[in-house]
Design an enzyme around this catalytic site. Structure first.
Site, PDB file in Angstrom:
ATOM      1  N   GLY A 206      -8.797  51.454 -28.771  1.00 55.00           N
ATOM      2  CA  GLY A 206      -7.803  50.895 -29.438  1.00 55.00           C
ATOM      3  C   GLY A 206      -7.277  51.529 -30.711  1.00 55.00           C
TER       4      GLY A 206
ATOM      5  N   ASP B 289      -9.091  49.497 -34.691  1.00 48.66           N
ATOM      6  CA  ASP B 289      -7.791  49.114 -34.639  1.00 48.66           C
ATOM      7  C   ASP B 289      -7.703  47.746 -35.127  1.00 48.66           C
ATOM      8  OD1 ASP B 289      -9.454  47.685 -32.643  1.00 48.66           O
ATOM      9  OD2 ASP B 289      -8.096  47.846 -31.168  1.00 48.66           O
TER      10      ASP B 289
ATOM     11  N   ASP C  43     -11.361  40.988 -35.779  1.00 50.31           N
ATOM     12  CA  ASP C  43     -11.016  39.709 -35.419  1.00 50.31           C
ATOM     13  C   ASP C  43     -12.312  38.686 -35.901  1.00 50.31           C
ATOM     14  OD1 ASP C  43      -9.339  37.912 -33.086  1.00 50.31           O
ATOM     15  OD2 ASP C  43     -11.261  37.309 -33.137  1.00 50.31           O
TER      16      ASP C  43
ATOM     17  N   LYS D  98      -7.825  39.866 -38.996  1.00 46.37           N
ATOM     18  CA  LYS D  98      -7.372  38.426 -39.096  1.00 46.37           C
ATOM     19  C   LYS D  98      -8.430  37.837 -39.708  1.00 46.37           C
ATOM     20  CE  LYS D  98      -5.790  38.890 -34.041  1.00 46.37           C
ATOM     21  NZ  LYS D  98      -6.174  38.335 -32.690  1.00 46.37           N
TER      22      LYS D  98
ATOM     23  N   PHE E 246      -2.555  36.851 -31.024  1.00 47.34           N
ATOM     24  CA  PHE E 246      -2.849  38.060 -30.172  1.00 47.34           C
ATOM     25  C   PHE E 246      -1.796  39.249 -30.187  1.00 47.34           C
ATOM     26  CE2 PHE E 246      -3.232  40.731 -26.374  1.00 47.34           C
ATOM     27  CZ  PHE E 246      -4.676  40.838 -26.533  1.00 47.34           C
TER      28      PHE E 246
ATOM     29  N   ASP F 229      -4.120  46.887 -26.572  1.00 43.13           N
ATOM     30  CA  ASP F 229      -3.831  46.467 -25.390  1.00 43.13           C
ATOM     31  C   ASP F 229      -3.910  45.019 -25.000  1.00 43.13           C
ATOM     32  OD1 ASP F 229      -6.651  46.422 -25.224  1.00 43.13           O
ATOM     33  OD2 ASP F 229      -6.489  46.090 -23.096  1.00 43.13           O
TER      34      ASP F 229
HETATM   35  P1  5GP Z   1     -14.346  41.290 -33.022  1.00 48.49           P
HETATM   36  O1  5GP Z   1     -15.606  41.898 -32.658  1.00 48.49           O
HETATM   37  O2  5GP Z   1     -13.908  41.533 -34.475  1.00 48.49           O
HETATM   38  O3  5GP Z   1     -14.051  39.965 -32.663  1.00 48.49           O
HETATM   39  O4  5GP Z   1     -13.158  42.134 -32.012  1.00 48.49           O
HETATM   40  C1  5GP Z   1     -12.597  43.285 -32.270  1.00 48.49           C
HETATM   41  C2  5GP Z   1     -12.140  43.783 -30.962  1.00 48.49           C
HETATM   42  O5  5GP Z   1     -11.324  42.610 -30.396  1.00 48.49           O
HETATM   43  C3  5GP Z   1     -10.823  44.755 -31.518  1.00 48.49           C
HETATM   44  O6  5GP Z   1     -11.405  46.054 -31.437  1.00 48.49           O
HETATM   45  C4  5GP Z   1      -9.900  44.444 -30.181  1.00 48.49           C
HETATM   46  O7  5GP Z   1     -10.565  45.443 -29.062  1.00 48.49           O
HETATM   47  C5  5GP Z   1     -10.265  43.034 -29.741  1.00 48.49           C
HETATM   48  N1  5GP Z   1      -8.972  42.250 -30.357  1.00 48.49           N
HETATM   49  C6  5GP Z   1      -9.211  41.313 -31.222  1.00 48.49           C
HETATM   50  N2  5GP Z   1      -8.145  40.592 -31.514  1.00 48.49           N
HETATM   51  C7  5GP Z   1      -7.053  41.316 -30.591  1.00 48.49           C
HETATM   52  C8  5GP Z   1      -5.722  41.160 -30.533  1.00 48.49           C
HETATM   53  O8  5GP Z   1      -5.076  40.327 -31.351  1.00 48.49           O
HETATM   54  N3  5GP Z   1      -5.161  42.127 -29.797  1.00 48.49           N
HETATM   55  C9  5GP Z   1      -5.559  43.003 -28.956  1.00 48.49           C
HETATM   56  N4  5GP Z   1      -5.103  44.021 -28.122  1.00 48.49           N
HETATM   57  N5  5GP Z   1      -7.168  43.369 -29.080  1.00 48.49           N
HETATM   58  C10 5GP Z   1      -7.795  42.259 -30.132  1.00 48.49           C
END
Ligand code: 5GP
Length: 182
Positions: free
Chosen positions: A51, A106, A109, A137, A158, A165
Protein backbone atom coordinates in the site's frame (compact mmCIF):
# COMPACT_ATOMS: atom_id res chain seq x y z
CA UNK A 1 -7.87 15.30 -17.58
CA UNK A 2 -11.20 15.57 -15.72
CA UNK A 3 -10.87 13.89 -12.32
CA UNK A 4 -13.75 11.61 -11.27
CA UNK A 5 -15.58 12.40 -8.02
CA UNK A 6 -17.21 8.98 -7.89
CA UNK A 7 -15.47 5.75 -8.85
CA UNK A 8 -16.44 2.11 -8.86
CA UNK A 9 -13.86 -0.45 -7.73
CA UNK A 10 -15.12 -3.98 -8.35
CA UNK A 11 -18.58 -4.10 -6.68
CA UNK A 12 -18.19 -1.02 -4.44
CA UNK A 13 -18.69 2.72 -5.01
CA UNK A 14 -16.35 5.36 -3.63
CA UNK A 15 -16.41 9.15 -3.47
CA UNK A 16 -13.35 11.42 -3.46
CA UNK A 17 -12.44 12.63 0.05
CA UNK A 18 -8.77 13.69 -0.04
CA UNK A 19 -7.55 15.46 -3.16
CA UNK A 20 -4.12 14.98 -4.68
CA UNK A 21 -3.35 18.59 -3.76
CA UNK A 22 -4.25 18.07 -0.10
CA UNK A 23 -2.20 14.85 0.03
CA UNK A 24 0.85 16.57 -1.48
CA UNK A 25 0.53 19.48 0.97
CA UNK A 26 0.46 17.12 3.97
CA UNK A 27 3.42 15.11 2.63
CA UNK A 28 5.45 18.31 2.30
CA UNK A 29 4.60 19.25 5.90
CA UNK A 30 5.61 15.83 7.26
CA UNK A 31 8.80 15.72 5.13
CA UNK A 32 9.82 19.12 6.51
CA UNK A 33 9.41 17.77 10.05
CA UNK A 34 11.53 14.71 9.21
CA UNK A 35 14.21 16.86 7.52
CA UNK A 36 14.37 19.00 10.65
CA UNK A 37 14.21 16.16 13.23
CA UNK A 38 16.83 14.00 11.48
CA UNK A 39 19.26 16.73 10.43
CA UNK A 40 22.82 15.40 10.57
CA UNK A 41 21.65 11.76 10.55
CA UNK A 42 21.20 9.16 7.81
CA UNK A 43 17.82 7.48 8.29
CA UNK A 44 16.73 4.21 6.74
CA UNK A 45 13.17 4.38 5.41
CA UNK A 46 11.27 1.08 5.44
CA UNK A 47 8.26 1.30 3.12
CA UNK A 48 5.65 -1.34 3.89
CA UNK A 49 4.36 -2.99 0.72
CA UNK A 50 2.05 -2.99 -1.07
CA UNK A 51 0.00 0.00 0.00
CA UNK A 52 2.77 2.53 0.65
CA UNK A 53 4.51 2.44 -2.72
CA UNK A 54 3.10 5.73 -4.03
CA UNK A 55 3.31 7.52 -0.67
CA UNK A 56 6.94 6.40 -0.24
CA UNK A 57 7.84 7.66 -3.72
CA UNK A 58 6.33 11.10 -3.06
CA UNK A 59 7.66 11.37 0.51
CA UNK A 60 11.24 10.42 -0.40
CA UNK A 61 11.40 13.12 -3.07
CA UNK A 62 10.71 15.71 -0.36
CA UNK A 63 13.48 14.38 1.92
CA UNK A 64 16.76 16.24 1.59
CA UNK A 65 18.81 14.08 3.98
CA UNK A 66 21.27 11.39 2.95
CA UNK A 67 19.03 8.33 3.31
CA UNK A 68 18.34 4.79 2.17
CA UNK A 69 15.05 2.99 1.48
CA UNK A 70 14.05 -0.64 1.58
CA UNK A 71 10.64 -2.06 0.63
CA UNK A 72 9.46 -4.63 3.16
CA UNK A 73 6.54 -6.86 4.03
CA UNK A 74 5.51 -8.36 7.35
CA UNK A 75 5.02 -12.10 7.00
CA UNK A 76 3.64 -14.24 9.80
CA UNK A 77 3.37 -17.97 9.91
CA UNK A 78 3.01 -20.73 12.49
CA UNK A 79 6.33 -21.91 13.82
CA UNK A 80 8.00 -23.60 16.73
CA UNK A 81 8.75 -20.63 18.99
CA UNK A 82 7.13 -20.18 22.41
CA UNK A 83 4.26 -17.98 21.20
CA UNK A 84 3.58 -20.46 18.39
CA UNK A 85 3.79 -17.75 15.79
CA UNK A 86 6.83 -16.41 13.97
CA UNK A 87 6.86 -12.94 12.49
CA UNK A 88 9.42 -11.86 10.01
CA UNK A 89 10.10 -8.67 8.11
CA UNK A 90 10.87 -9.83 4.59
CA UNK A 91 12.72 -7.83 1.95
CA UNK A 92 14.89 -5.93 4.44
CA UNK A 93 18.22 -5.74 2.62
CA UNK A 94 19.89 -3.07 4.77
CA UNK A 95 21.58 -3.65 8.13
CA UNK A 96 19.58 -1.40 10.47
CA UNK A 97 21.75 -2.05 13.55
CA UNK A 98 22.53 1.31 15.14
CA UNK A 99 20.62 3.20 12.42
CA UNK A 100 17.63 5.55 12.76
CA UNK A 101 14.67 3.80 11.11
CA UNK A 102 11.49 5.43 9.78
CA UNK A 103 8.66 3.06 8.84
CA UNK A 104 6.55 4.35 5.94
CA UNK A 105 2.99 2.95 6.11
CA UNK A 106 -0.13 3.66 4.06
CA UNK A 107 -2.73 3.47 6.82
CA UNK A 108 -2.86 2.58 10.52
CA UNK A 109 -6.18 1.05 11.52
CA UNK A 110 -6.08 -1.23 14.61
CA UNK A 111 -2.33 -0.60 14.88
CA UNK A 112 -1.58 -4.32 15.17
CA UNK A 113 0.52 -4.44 11.99
CA UNK A 114 2.73 -1.59 13.21
CA UNK A 115 2.98 -3.03 16.73
CA UNK A 116 4.21 -6.37 15.31
CA UNK A 117 6.62 -4.66 12.97
CA UNK A 118 8.12 -2.59 15.81
CA UNK A 119 8.52 -5.71 17.93
CA UNK A 120 10.32 -7.54 15.10
CA UNK A 121 12.57 -4.65 14.06
CA UNK A 122 13.66 -3.93 17.65
CA UNK A 123 15.40 -7.33 17.68
CA UNK A 124 17.91 -5.86 15.21
CA UNK A 125 18.88 -3.05 17.62
CA UNK A 126 18.33 0.04 15.48
CA UNK A 127 19.23 3.42 17.01
CA UNK A 128 15.56 4.47 16.88
CA UNK A 129 12.31 3.50 15.13
CA UNK A 130 9.62 6.02 14.17
CA UNK A 131 6.38 5.56 12.28
CA UNK A 132 5.34 7.78 9.37
CA UNK A 133 1.86 7.02 8.08
CA UNK A 134 -0.18 8.61 5.33
CA UNK A 135 -3.50 7.94 7.07
CA UNK A 136 -4.61 7.08 10.59
CA UNK A 137 -8.01 6.00 11.90
CA UNK A 138 -7.66 7.05 15.58
CA UNK A 139 -11.02 5.58 16.61
CA UNK A 140 -9.91 2.09 15.52
CA UNK A 141 -6.58 1.90 17.39
CA UNK A 142 -6.43 -1.17 19.63
CA UNK A 143 -2.86 -0.81 20.89
CA UNK A 144 -0.82 2.00 22.34
CA UNK A 145 1.26 3.26 19.45
CA UNK A 146 3.45 6.31 19.22
CA UNK A 147 2.88 7.65 15.71
CA UNK A 148 5.37 10.46 15.27
CA UNK A 149 4.44 11.45 11.71
CA UNK A 150 0.91 11.35 10.27
CA UNK A 151 -0.28 13.12 7.14
CA UNK A 152 -3.98 12.87 7.88
CA UNK A 153 -6.40 11.44 10.42
CA UNK A 154 -9.61 10.03 8.95
CA UNK A 155 -12.90 8.57 10.25
CA UNK A 156 -13.48 4.85 10.46
CA UNK A 157 -14.50 4.30 6.82
CA UNK A 158 -12.86 2.15 4.17
CA UNK A 159 -10.69 4.10 1.73
CA UNK A 160 -8.94 3.33 -1.57
CA UNK A 161 -6.64 5.08 -3.99
CA UNK A 162 -3.16 6.60 -3.95
CA UNK A 163 -1.70 3.12 -3.38
CA UNK A 164 -4.47 1.68 -1.19
CA UNK A 165 -6.53 -1.13 -2.65
CA UNK A 166 -9.86 -2.86 -2.47
CA UNK A 167 -9.25 -6.53 -3.19
CA UNK A 168 -6.18 -5.67 -5.28
CA UNK A 169 -7.83 -2.92 -7.33
CA UNK A 170 -8.09 0.86 -7.00
CA UNK A 171 -4.47 1.64 -6.15
CA UNK A 172 -3.91 3.72 -9.29
CA UNK A 173 -5.71 6.96 -8.50
CA UNK A 174 -4.19 10.31 -7.59
CA UNK A 175 -6.82 11.11 -4.94
CA UNK A 176 -8.07 9.09 -1.96
CA UNK A 177 -11.68 7.86 -2.10
CA UNK A 178 -14.03 6.73 0.69
CA UNK A 179 -16.63 4.01 0.38
CA UNK A 180 -20.21 5.26 0.02
CA UNK A 181 -22.02 2.03 -0.68
CA UNK A 182 -21.46 -1.46 0.72
P1 5GP B 1 -3.94 -2.54 11.10
O1 5GP B 1 -2.99 -3.64 11.45
O2 5GP B 1 -3.48 -1.18 11.57
O3 5GP B 1 -5.33 -2.85 11.58
O4 5GP B 1 -4.10 -2.56 9.55
C1 5GP B 1 -3.26 -1.91 8.70
C2 5GP B 1 -3.46 -2.43 7.29
O5 5GP B 1 -4.85 -2.71 7.03
C3 5GP B 1 -3.05 -1.39 6.30
O6 5GP B 1 -1.67 -1.48 5.98
C4 5GP B 1 -3.95 -1.69 5.13
O7 5GP B 1 -3.35 -2.69 4.33
C5 5GP B 1 -5.21 -2.26 5.75
N1 5GP B 1 -6.28 -1.24 5.88
C6 5GP B 1 -6.81 -0.75 7.03
N2 5GP B 1 -7.78 0.14 6.78
C7 5GP B 1 -7.86 0.23 5.42
C8 5GP B 1 -8.69 1.03 4.54
O8 5GP B 1 -9.55 1.83 4.91
N3 5GP B 1 -8.45 0.84 3.20
C9 5GP B 1 -7.53 -0.01 2.72
N4 5GP B 1 -7.40 -0.10 1.39
N5 5GP B 1 -6.73 -0.78 3.52
C10 5GP B 1 -6.91 -0.65 4.87
Amino acid sequence: MQRKRIIKVKDKTFSVTISERAIKRQIKRVAEEINRDFAGRKPVFLAVLNGSFIFAADLLREIDLPCEISFVKLASYDGMNTSGRIREVIGLNIDITGRPVIIVEDIVDTGLTMAHMLETLKLQNPESIDICTLLLKPSKLQVKLDIRYCCKQIPDDFVVGYGLDYDGFGRNTKDVYTIIQN
